[in-house]
Write an enzyme that holds these catalytic residues in place. Sequence first.
Site, PDB file in Angstrom:
ATOM      1  N   LYS A  84       0.852  -1.197   0.000  1.00  0.00           N
ATOM      2  CA  LYS A  84       0.000   0.000   0.000  1.00  0.00           C
ATOM      3  C   LYS A  84       0.875   1.230   0.000  1.00  0.00           C
ATOM      4  O   LYS A  84       1.941   1.237   0.625  1.00  0.00           O
ATOM      5  CB  LYS A  84      -0.857   0.035   1.274  1.00  0.00           C
ATOM      6  CG  LYS A  84      -2.103   0.882   1.157  1.00  0.00           C
ATOM      7  CD  LYS A  84      -3.185   0.100   0.456  1.00  0.00           C
ATOM      8  CE  LYS A  84      -4.528   0.775   0.476  1.00  0.00           C
ATOM      9  NZ  LYS A  84      -5.579  -0.163   0.057  1.00  0.00           N
ATOM     10  N   PRO A 120      -6.463   3.614  -7.575  1.00  0.00           N
ATOM     11  CA  PRO A 120      -6.968   4.621  -6.637  1.00  0.00           C
ATOM     12  C   PRO A 120      -7.390   4.011  -5.297  1.00  0.00           C
ATOM     13  O   PRO A 120      -7.715   2.830  -5.212  1.00  0.00           O
ATOM     14  CB  PRO A 120      -8.187   5.211  -7.347  1.00  0.00           C
ATOM     15  CG  PRO A 120      -8.356   4.476  -8.618  1.00  0.00           C
ATOM     16  CD  PRO A 120      -7.362   3.384  -8.704  1.00  0.00           C
ATOM     17  N   ASP A 121      -7.373   4.824  -4.296  1.00  0.00           N
ATOM     18  CA  ASP A 121      -7.806   4.428  -2.958  1.00  0.00           C
ATOM     19  C   ASP A 121      -8.428   5.676  -2.322  1.00  0.00           C
ATOM     20  O   ASP A 121      -8.679   6.658  -3.021  1.00  0.00           O
ATOM     21  CB  ASP A 121      -6.591   3.913  -2.171  1.00  0.00           C
ATOM     22  CG  ASP A 121      -6.989   3.018  -1.011  1.00  0.00           C
ATOM     23  OD1 ASP A 121      -7.143   1.817  -1.220  1.00  0.00           O
ATOM     24  OD2 ASP A 121      -7.169   3.526   0.115  1.00  0.00           O
ATOM     25  N   THR A 157     -16.230  -2.879  -7.088  1.00  0.00           N
ATOM     26  CA  THR A 157     -16.105  -3.146  -5.644  1.00  0.00           C
ATOM     27  C   THR A 157     -17.498  -3.393  -5.070  1.00  0.00           C
ATOM     28  O   THR A 157     -17.722  -4.346  -4.312  1.00  0.00           O
ATOM     29  CB  THR A 157     -15.461  -1.947  -4.905  1.00  0.00           C
ATOM     30  OG1 THR A 157     -14.310  -1.523  -5.603  1.00  0.00           O
ATOM     31  CG2 THR A 157     -15.087  -2.334  -3.478  1.00  0.00           C
ATOM     32  N   VAL A 191     -17.924   3.706  -3.979  1.00  0.00           N
ATOM     33  CA  VAL A 191     -18.472   2.372  -3.704  1.00  0.00           C
ATOM     34  C   VAL A 191     -19.877   2.497  -3.115  1.00  0.00           C
ATOM     35  O   VAL A 191     -20.822   1.833  -3.565  1.00  0.00           O
ATOM     36  CB  VAL A 191     -17.587   1.569  -2.716  1.00  0.00           C
ATOM     37  CG1 VAL A 191     -18.191   0.195  -2.480  1.00  0.00           C
ATOM     38  CG2 VAL A 191     -16.161   1.458  -3.216  1.00  0.00           C
ATOM     39  N   GLY A 192     -20.011   3.365  -2.117  1.00  0.00           N
ATOM     40  CA  GLY A 192     -21.294   3.519  -1.425  1.00  0.00           C
ATOM     41  C   GLY A 192     -22.426   3.837  -2.396  1.00  0.00           C
ATOM     42  O   GLY A 192     -23.497   3.237  -2.334  1.00  0.00           O
ATOM     43  N   ASP A 210     -23.294  10.157   5.413  1.00  0.00           N
ATOM     44  CA  ASP A 210     -21.970  10.617   4.979  1.00  0.00           C
ATOM     45  C   ASP A 210     -21.677  11.906   5.733  1.00  0.00           C
ATOM     46  O   ASP A 210     -22.583  12.644   6.100  1.00  0.00           O
ATOM     47  CB  ASP A 210     -21.928  10.854   3.458  1.00  0.00           C
ATOM     48  CG  ASP A 210     -20.493  10.831   2.921  1.00  0.00           C
ATOM     49  OD1 ASP A 210     -20.137   9.889   2.207  1.00  0.00           O
ATOM     50  OD2 ASP A 210     -19.710  11.749   3.262  1.00  0.00           O
TER      51      ASP A 210
END
Length: 366
Positions: A84, A120-121, A157, A191-192, A210
């Site tokens: 990572k 990406p993260d 994801t 993702v959400g 959120d």
Amino acid sequence: MNASDIETLIQRWDGEEVIVRYDRPAETWMFMAIHSTRLGPPVSGGTRMKSYDTPSDALRDAMKLSSAMTNKLALAGVSHGGGKAVFAVPRDLDSEVRAGLLRRYGTLLTQLGGFFLTGPDVGTSPEDMDVIAETGAPNVFSRTPEAGGAGDSGPTTAAGVFAAVRVTCEWLFDNPSPAGKRVVVQGAGSVGRSLIAMLRDAGAEVLFSDVDDGAVRRVRDEFDVTFVPPDDVYTTPCDIFSPCALGGILNQTTIPRLTCRAVVGSANNQLDTDEDAQRLRSRDILYAPDIVINIGGLMGIIGMETEGWSRREAFTRVSSQVDGTLRRVYELADAEDLDTHTAALHIAAERLADPPDWRPVPRTEG
Ligand code: PHE
């Protein structure tokens, strides 16, 4: 925290290597934690950009996330090592400074010759991957479609998490359909948002939360789902709680407050400590381990970019991967009287001992 803590962290870590750089123009500490090359190279992991209280907090995060990647990849049968990259930015960077940082990172990745594969993260996007890849850096995934990449990894994801929701519903309620089930989604990022759409289409009652007003507005405009204030996210009664934001949110403070039957979400490192898996189990809350169910971003994107999978094929492959492994985890946990996180680690250890053979991105010649 002082500088010597970084030495202690590295010395005690069970990973292989840490690459450290202080990028002066962006006032940013860059940590690349290479946890394991057992199944690699390449060593794969996202590139995260975030502010931390101290550089050692960032290093600790990189180390923990990178060892989770080793297990995640092993569980999914992807023969890559785990790593990572974490960039501890002092604040939101101005766009030119940010681009400069990403370009210097591109040069570093080129020097590493493809050894580190990234995407990406938290805090980075396909546009950021474009900037990195424009330097000529190899193994940069999830670029924008305009730049020749497969774009946002959120939808694939979410496909894996959705498959996990179905396995979990079947396990708990004898019916895989989430129709009529109440799901609270924490985090309306890439993702959400995709997960909310899939759940709603499947007839679930979806609530979401959120901390970012813009994200809340977007979801409210797009879908007819109820907003839950962040403070109430743990205590809102539901069938499934789905953490899709940051890690560490399942801990000794939040677990006693949960009112769900199961936790099924995409965030990396949801458990604050390994004991939290046991805490959930004592409360009879079924936990779908993040390391089993959030592989879909990496797996789907790499499959699309290197194996020519269509988006649809990526969804199918990710879903069946997550479905199969999660069932094994629930069965093993049940049979051996283990918490599900420990059961997942057992299966990961088995695969690390006897490596899987899907290596979509080949070894680089050193
Ligand atoms: N954020 C992804 C993960 O944690 C990393 C990634 C995404 C890597 C897409 C490659 C491609 O798994």
